[in-house]
Design an enzyme around this catalytic site. Structure first.
Site, PDB file in Angstrom:
ATOM      1  N   LYS A  14      43.745  38.745  23.982  1.00  0.00           N
ATOM      2  CA  LYS A  14      44.774  37.726  23.704  1.00  0.00           C
ATOM      3  C   LYS A  14      45.736  38.214  22.615  1.00  0.00           C
ATOM      4  CE  LYS A  14      41.941  34.256  22.759  1.00  0.00           C
ATOM      5  NZ  LYS A  14      40.593  34.857  22.997  1.00  0.00           N
ATOM      6  N   ARG A  89      41.405  25.250  22.527  1.00  0.00           N
ATOM      7  CA  ARG A  89      40.106  25.849  22.812  1.00  0.00           C
ATOM      8  C   ARG A  89      39.119  24.835  23.357  1.00  0.00           C
ATOM      9  NH1 ARG A  89      40.536  30.664  19.389  1.00  0.00           N
ATOM     10  NH2 ARG A  89      38.792  32.048  19.724  1.00  0.00           N
ATOM     11  N   ARG A 128      36.084  46.760  17.952  1.00  0.00           N
ATOM     12  CA  ARG A 128      37.413  46.349  17.481  1.00  0.00           C
ATOM     13  C   ARG A 128      37.604  46.587  15.984  1.00  0.00           C
ATOM     14  NH1 ARG A 128      39.797  40.632  19.114  1.00  0.00           N
ATOM     15  NH2 ARG A 128      37.931  39.748  18.160  1.00  0.00           N
ATOM     16  N   ARG A 161      36.398  42.738  11.678  1.00  0.00           N
ATOM     17  CA  ARG A 161      36.296  41.303  11.395  1.00  0.00           C
ATOM     18  C   ARG A 161      34.837  40.920  11.179  1.00  0.00           C
ATOM     19  NH1 ARG A 161      39.791  38.135  15.899  1.00  0.00           N
ATOM     20  NH2 ARG A 161      38.001  36.774  15.706  1.00  0.00           N
ATOM     21  N   ARG A 172      29.987  32.835  19.717  1.00  0.00           N
ATOM     22  CA  ARG A 172      31.396  32.674  20.139  1.00  0.00           C
ATOM     23  C   ARG A 172      31.497  32.598  21.666  1.00  0.00           C
ATOM     24  NH1 ARG A 172      34.108  37.603  17.375  1.00  0.00           N
ATOM     25  NH2 ARG A 172      36.064  36.851  18.258  1.00  0.00           N
TER      26      ARG A 172
HETATM   27  P1  AMP Z   1      40.254  34.160  17.256  1.00  0.00           P
HETATM   28  O1  AMP Z   1      40.994  35.006  16.278  1.00  0.00           O
HETATM   29  O2  AMP Z   1      41.152  33.440  18.202  1.00  0.00           O
HETATM   30  O3  AMP Z   1      39.145  34.927  17.948  1.00  0.00           O
HETATM   31  O4  AMP Z   1      39.515  33.008  16.404  1.00  0.00           O
HETATM   32  C1  AMP Z   1      38.534  33.331  15.439  1.00  0.00           C
HETATM   33  C2  AMP Z   1      37.765  32.081  15.075  1.00  0.00           C
HETATM   34  O5  AMP Z   1      38.640  31.107  14.503  1.00  0.00           O
HETATM   35  C3  AMP Z   1      37.096  31.355  16.242  1.00  0.00           C
HETATM   36  O6  AMP Z   1      35.849  31.921  16.589  1.00  0.00           O
HETATM   37  C4  AMP Z   1      36.965  29.951  15.690  1.00  0.00           C
HETATM   38  O7  AMP Z   1      35.894  29.854  14.769  1.00  0.00           O
HETATM   39  C5  AMP Z   1      38.267  29.803  14.900  1.00  0.00           C
HETATM   40  N1  AMP Z   1      39.348  29.235  15.760  1.00  0.00           N
HETATM   41  C6  AMP Z   1      40.463  29.876  16.209  1.00  0.00           C
HETATM   42  N2  AMP Z   1      41.209  29.059  16.977  1.00  0.00           N
HETATM   43  C7  AMP Z   1      40.547  27.879  17.027  1.00  0.00           C
HETATM   44  C8  AMP Z   1      40.789  26.633  17.676  1.00  0.00           C
HETATM   45  N3  AMP Z   1      41.849  26.434  18.473  1.00  0.00           N
HETATM   46  N4  AMP Z   1      39.884  25.629  17.486  1.00  0.00           N
HETATM   47  C9  AMP Z   1      38.808  25.788  16.685  1.00  0.00           C
HETATM   48  N5  AMP Z   1      38.511  26.949  16.076  1.00  0.00           N
HETATM   49  C10 AMP Z   1      39.360  27.988  16.232  1.00  0.00           C
END
Ligand code: AMP
Length: 216
Positions: A14, A89, A128, A161, A172
């Protein structure tokens, strides 16, 4: 108005594809994950709250996330469009987004779903690396920087990360299947969902996405 949601499981690409699309169409790339990481880096109250969920691989509560997105979409740089990466999400966030879209007159017109096999996801996430300064993504095997540990784009330091470890990834993926995957049917029923193969060559994939967005 070009408003896009880029969907997909963790590790589907993404962030990588969102950066490319946003730059091609000159629209802001809005990543809730990046917003949370920025808040964590700056040690704000939002960061403190978010990190406890993120480190366990859980979703940050909806009221926090939805408020954050509403505020961001209301800004003038989103008037001509935007690309959402990592939001919505779950169904509650999708419903809130549709309400926000009506309120601020910025409806979503494309939902692109990156489809990637689960074994590939695990490999992508465990290898990553991300730039601490600009957030550019790398991979220790498939997307190496020219100088180890250093970002090609800005010279920043690359790091792994905290939530990109095997244990957190498990939860996740669990959260993804439980909460996010139902969005596929949700957007399918609204006739806006377009599946793309997220494991193919990045240039081929980008051309496919441009074909979907043709005319914009
Ligand atoms: P990402 O960078 O999109 O993989 O997001 C990393 C983490 O941020 C996720 O595993 C969630 O804990 C949190 N997060 C990101 N976007 C959302 C969302 N729309 N709703 C809730 N938690 C989020």
């Amino acid at each position: 108005m070009l408003s896009i949601i880029l969907m997909g499981p963790p590790g589907a690409g993404k962030g990588t594809n969102a950066k490319r699309i946003a730059s091609e169409y000159k629209i802001p790339h809005i990543s809730t994950g990046d917003m949370f990481r920025e808040a964590i880096k700056n040690k704000t109250p939002l960061g403190e709250l978010a990190s406890s969920y993120i480190n366990q691989g859980l979703l940050v509560p909806d009221e926090v996330t939805i408020g954050l997105v509403k505020e961001r979409l209301s800004k003038a740089d989103c008037d001509k469009g935007f690309l959402l990466d990592g939001f919505p999400r779950n169904i509650a966030q999708a419903e809130a987004l549709s309400k926000i879209g009506e309120e601020i007159k910025k409806p979503i017109n494309y939902v692109i779903n990156l489809v990637v096999d689960e074994t590939i996801l695990i490999d992508r996430i465990s290898g990553r690396r991300v730039c601490k300064t600009c957030g550019a993504p790398y991979h220790i095997k498939t997307m190496k920087p020219s100088k180890e540990g250093i970002c090609d784009l800005c010279g920043g330091e690359l790091y792994q990360r905290k939530d990109d470890n095997e244990e957190t990834l498990k939860s996740r993926l669990h959260e993804y299947h439980l909460q996010t995957e139902p969005l596929i049917e949700y957007y399918k029923s609204l006739n806006v969902l377009r599946d793309v193969n997220g494991s193919q060559d990045l240039d081929v994939l980008f051309n496919e996405i441009k074909e979907i967005l043709k005319g914009e």
